[in-house]
Design a protein around this motif. Sequence first.
Motif, short mmCIF file in Angstrom:
data_model
loop_
_atom_site.label_atom_id
_atom_site.label_comp_id
_atom_site.label_asym_id
_atom_site.label_seq_id
_atom_site.Cartn_x
_atom_site.Cartn_y
_atom_site.Cartn_z
N ASP A 208 0.88 -1.18 0.00
CA ASP A 208 0.00 0.00 0.00
C ASP A 208 0.92 1.22 0.00
O ASP A 208 2.13 1.06 -0.11
N PRO A 209 0.42 2.46 0.07
CA PRO A 209 1.32 3.62 -0.08
C PRO A 209 2.43 3.70 0.97
O PRO A 209 3.40 4.42 0.79
N VAL A 210 2.31 2.98 2.09
CA VAL A 210 3.33 3.12 3.14
C VAL A 210 4.07 1.81 3.44
O VAL A 210 4.95 1.79 4.30
N ARG A 211 3.76 0.72 2.75
CA ARG A 211 4.38 -0.57 3.09
C ARG A 211 4.88 -1.29 1.86
O ARG A 211 4.32 -1.15 0.77
N PHE A 212 5.94 -2.08 2.07
CA PHE A 212 6.43 -2.91 0.97
C PHE A 212 7.06 -4.18 1.52
O PHE A 212 7.36 -4.26 2.71
N PHE A 290 -2.47 -3.98 -5.30
CA PHE A 290 -1.91 -2.86 -4.54
C PHE A 290 -3.09 -2.06 -3.99
O PHE A 290 -4.00 -1.69 -4.74
N SER A 291 -3.07 -1.81 -2.68
CA SER A 291 -4.15 -1.03 -2.09
C SER A 291 -3.80 0.45 -2.18
O SER A 291 -2.79 0.89 -1.62
N LYS A 292 -4.63 1.22 -2.89
CA LYS A 292 -4.34 2.66 -3.05
C LYS A 292 -4.39 3.38 -1.71
O LYS A 292 -3.70 4.35 -1.47
#
Length: 408
Positions: A208-212, A290-292
């Motif tokens: 998501d925008p903050v995790r990988f 991918f979660s926006k």
Amino acid sequence: MTLGWKKDRRLLLGICGGISAYKTPELVREFKKLGWEVETVLTTAAERFVSPLVISTLSGRRAWLEEDFLSREEGWKIPHINLVEWADVTLIAPATASFLHKAAWGDASDILSASILASKKPVLIFPAMNVFMWGHCAVRENVHRCRELGYGVFEPEEGFLACGYEGKGRLPSPGVIREEVLRTLEPTKDMKGTRVLITSGPTREAIDPVRFISNYSSGKMGASLARTSWYRGAEVTMITGPSQEPPPHGSRVINVVSAEEMYETAMSEAPSQDIIVMAAAVGDFRPSSFSKDKIKRKGEKSFILEMKQNRDIAAALGAARKPGQFLVGFAAETGNAMENAREKLEKKKLDQIVVNEVSGPEGAFGSDRNSVRILDSGGELFSSEGSKDEVAEAIWDAVAQGRKDHGQ
Ligand code: CTP
């Protein structure tokens, strides 16, 4: 395999009077860190910018000054001859416009310009000055003449200059100067004219925008491969995932993030390459979607992430290989290393595979050292243990051997 050519070398550093002389104490340290002996010569103007005591304390030897040239006390030691005879390489940094003029016209009226006239070893000159001085045709002509005389004259870097202007004129960093000196001294130029592509580092697969999701690869092995092949004369392109490693000087570096991005970039770069070494720790899977928006806890006790497989870059390059192209992969293993590596070599249609153990305290990830075995379809070719630069040298030796066996 040891980097014998890098050890116990002798450097003569000539410092001229320009503002960037303030960087020269760091430059002395850069070579002392390699375990080299460093002698220094300061022009009269250089003494105004940097203290001879700082330089001599860091070099652990006296700093030779203009007053020593032909002097009653020191002149009999003939420093301008003996220093260049002693040194493996002479480096002038920073070089001023006046120094370039003297070097271009064989003027021996001071200790430093007399020294380079007597040198039979490589002389590397790093000019630094105001952008308009550097652009002046008198300086351009002197640079051209110096190059014709066989001196290595390097371009200054662009950026903010002490005189307030912006443009070409800065002295490169000590690390860049060190790399150019090392490249000059590396005796094996067997990769001259060879185009090399290296994949390096980890990949990141966004959730998501903050995790990988990523892995522990540091990118050090890829950077060592890039540096050492550039020393040997290769034209190097490195495709790297996110890494803390400074980009290797001399290589064209393409930054990517995800495995899919690395795949697309590698496939478009590959057709023009002679050798491809895949040192990247490519993420095998990425989240199926991918979660926006940031995924919230929402009071859940557990969370299942569905993953799908990324494309295999090495296998795709093996399938699309152009005639004469040489492919090397890595096998990062935590057990059954040789058997798994042999399987990967065959399945991905590689010429060679470098096997390394990545688990445990001695594991390769993040470490400055590595221990590898290099295989081809005939069996084990080499094994190498040491710094990552030493291991990289062994890999290039194995590649040279392999290409010779293939008649390349
Ligand atoms: N590789 C690649 N693309 C992938 C996965 C791996 O190019 N998607 C390359 C690596 O850069 C390395 C070689 O293939 O050169 C072997 O990688 P490794 O991670 O050891 O093996 P995998 O193929 O991922 O197999 P496994 O996960 O089963 O060990």
